[in-house]
Design an enzyme around this catalytic site. Sequence first.
Site, PDB file in Angstrom:
ATOM      1  N   HIS A 217       0.802  -1.228   0.000  1.00 15.63           N
ATOM      2  CA  HIS A 217       0.000   0.000   0.000  1.00 15.63           C
ATOM      3  C   HIS A 217       0.835   1.279   0.000  1.00 15.63           C
ATOM      4  O   HIS A 217       0.336   2.343   0.327  1.00 15.63           O
ATOM      5  CB  HIS A 217      -0.970  -0.009   1.196  1.00 15.63           C
TER       6      HIS A 217
ATOM      7  N   SER B 149      -6.777  -7.357   9.973  1.00 12.82           N
ATOM      8  CA  SER B 149      -8.157  -7.826  10.070  1.00 12.82           C
ATOM      9  C   SER B 149      -8.518  -8.690   8.857  1.00 12.82           C
ATOM     10  O   SER B 149      -9.575  -9.308   8.831  1.00 12.82           O
ATOM     11  CB  SER B 149      -9.111  -6.636  10.184  1.00 12.82           C
TER      12      SER B 149
HETATM   13  P1  OAD Z   1      -7.000  -3.117  10.630  1.00 16.53           P
HETATM   14  O1  OAD Z   1      -7.102  -1.906  11.473  1.00 16.53           O
HETATM   15  O2  OAD Z   1      -8.163  -3.464   9.749  1.00 16.53           O
HETATM   16  O3  OAD Z   1      -6.699  -4.401  11.540  1.00 16.53           O
HETATM   17  C1  OAD Z   1      -5.716  -4.423  12.529  1.00 16.53           C
HETATM   18  C2  OAD Z   1      -5.774  -5.771  13.244  1.00 16.53           C
HETATM   19  O4  OAD Z   1      -4.694  -5.813  14.167  1.00 16.53           O
HETATM   20  C3  OAD Z   1      -7.061  -6.024  14.039  1.00 16.53           C
HETATM   21  O5  OAD Z   1      -7.546  -7.327  13.722  1.00 16.53           O
HETATM   22  C4  OAD Z   1      -6.602  -5.959  15.507  1.00 16.53           C
HETATM   23  O6  OAD Z   1      -7.296  -6.856  16.347  1.00 16.53           O
HETATM   24  C5  OAD Z   1      -5.150  -6.396  15.391  1.00 16.53           C
HETATM   25  N1  OAD Z   1      -4.253  -5.893  16.454  1.00 16.53           N
HETATM   26  C6  OAD Z   1      -4.303  -4.731  17.158  1.00 16.53           C
HETATM   27  N2  OAD Z   1      -3.269  -4.621  18.005  1.00 16.53           N
HETATM   28  C7  OAD Z   1      -2.507  -5.730  17.837  1.00 16.53           C
HETATM   29  C8  OAD Z   1      -1.285  -6.215  18.417  1.00 16.53           C
HETATM   30  N3  OAD Z   1      -0.632  -5.530  19.346  1.00 16.53           N
HETATM   31  N4  OAD Z   1      -0.804  -7.420  17.987  1.00 16.53           N
HETATM   32  C9  OAD Z   1      -1.474  -8.142  17.044  1.00 16.53           C
HETATM   33  N5  OAD Z   1      -2.617  -7.729  16.461  1.00 16.53           N
HETATM   34  C10 OAD Z   1      -3.140  -6.559  16.843  1.00 16.53           C
HETATM   35  O7  OAD Z   1      -5.639  -2.973   9.757  1.00 16.53           O
HETATM   36  P2  OAD Z   1      -5.197  -3.730   8.429  1.00 16.53           P
HETATM   37  O8  OAD Z   1      -5.684  -5.121   8.393  1.00 16.53           O
HETATM   38  O9  OAD Z   1      -3.742  -3.485   8.280  1.00 16.53           O
HETATM   39  O10 OAD Z   1      -5.266   0.301   3.477  1.00 16.53           O
HETATM   40  O11 OAD Z   1      -5.962  -2.880   7.319  1.00 16.53           O
HETATM   41  C11 OAD Z   1      -5.758  -3.178   5.975  1.00 16.53           C
HETATM   42  C12 OAD Z   1      -5.814  -1.933   5.124  1.00 16.53           C
HETATM   43  O12 OAD Z   1      -7.040  -1.236   5.375  1.00 16.53           O
HETATM   44  C13 OAD Z   1      -4.760  -0.895   5.447  1.00 16.53           C
HETATM   45  O13 OAD Z   1      -3.508  -1.168   4.845  1.00 16.53           O
HETATM   46  C14 OAD Z   1      -5.361   0.358   4.897  1.00 16.53           C
HETATM   47  C15 OAD Z   1      -6.789   0.198   5.365  1.00 16.53           C
HETATM   48  O14 OAD Z   1      -7.759   0.792   4.579  1.00 16.53           O
HETATM   49  C16 OAD Z   1      -4.994   1.421   2.791  1.00 16.53           C
HETATM   50  O15 OAD Z   1      -4.886   2.512   3.312  1.00 16.53           O
HETATM   51  C17 OAD Z   1      -4.848   1.193   1.324  1.00 16.53           C
END
Ligand code: OAD
Length: 244
Positions: A118, A189
């Site tokens: 990204h 997520s």
């Molecule tokens: P999310 O915010 O959707 O998910 C983050 C995940 O990390 C959640 O499932 C939390 O439970 C988990 N989490 C939080 N703290 C944690 C920790 N200390 N250890 C392990 N897990 C933990 O973020 P992404 O999946 O990265 O895209 O989101 C994907 C994309 O959506 C991003 O790259 C962004 C967004 O729209 C763009 O901007 C193109």
Amino acid sequence: MNISDKLRALLHMTESMCVLTGAGISAESGVETFRGSNGLWSKLKPEELANFDAFMRNPELVWEWYNYRKTLIHDVKPNPGHYALARMQELVSDFTLVTQNIDNLHIRAGSKNVLELHGNIERSYCIDCGKFAADVEVSSENKVPHCPTCNGIIRPDIVWFGEMLPEGVFEAAAKAANRCELFLTVGTSAVVYPAASLPLIARKNGAYVVEINMERTEISHNVHETLLGKAGEILPQLVKVKEE
Ligand code: OAD
């Protein structure tokens, strides 16, 4: 945290690993995640900030927002989860790190050849000539940076909603997912595609897939194991096993 016998044995022998990270790995550094009750997308409308039309409508506002995030990210540090993955790369000969994060923290922790699906908030490029720029200055006098070569508007090198991923990056990630023996999906997520398809590609091709997250996610039912807890605590434990 209990590491299963299967995972322990695989960690010992494997020379082929692929890891996908998301915002959760940087949460312990103090970078906000996107989803969840306190996530960025609960406070901001991505359609107003994170897409090309919004940028062309109001580049000043979009630059102000990214500049603000850039400042926040500059002030945080990689955490033990980032460092563990940099160390794992030294221990596994075929190791690929794929991230959805734009915060540059993997690179700051020492990871090499990171596949950034990204983009990266530290980079920008000209929307006219495509030339890349690092360290673009945005200030109250210069709210929208312009290209020194062609005077086009410079934008952050971030993949916005509705945009294609950078050429070749997903393809390289899919290849690594295809050939690895162990695939870790960490702090994501797993709702944003095509990133979320990587663990599925890995599993289809015979990899053992392990999820590390604070909670169960969309793909928990499609992985072999979910390790519930903080990435910054679990990843160093996996490195320890690999080092044994
Ligand atoms: P999310 O915010 O959707 O998910 C983050 C995940 O990390 C959640 O499932 C939390 O439970 C988990 N989490 C939080 N703290 C944690 C920790 N200390 N250890 C392990 N897990 C933990 O973020 P992404 O999946 O990265 O895209 O989101 C994907 C994309 O959506 C991003 O790259 C962004 C967004 O729209 C763009 O901007 C193109």
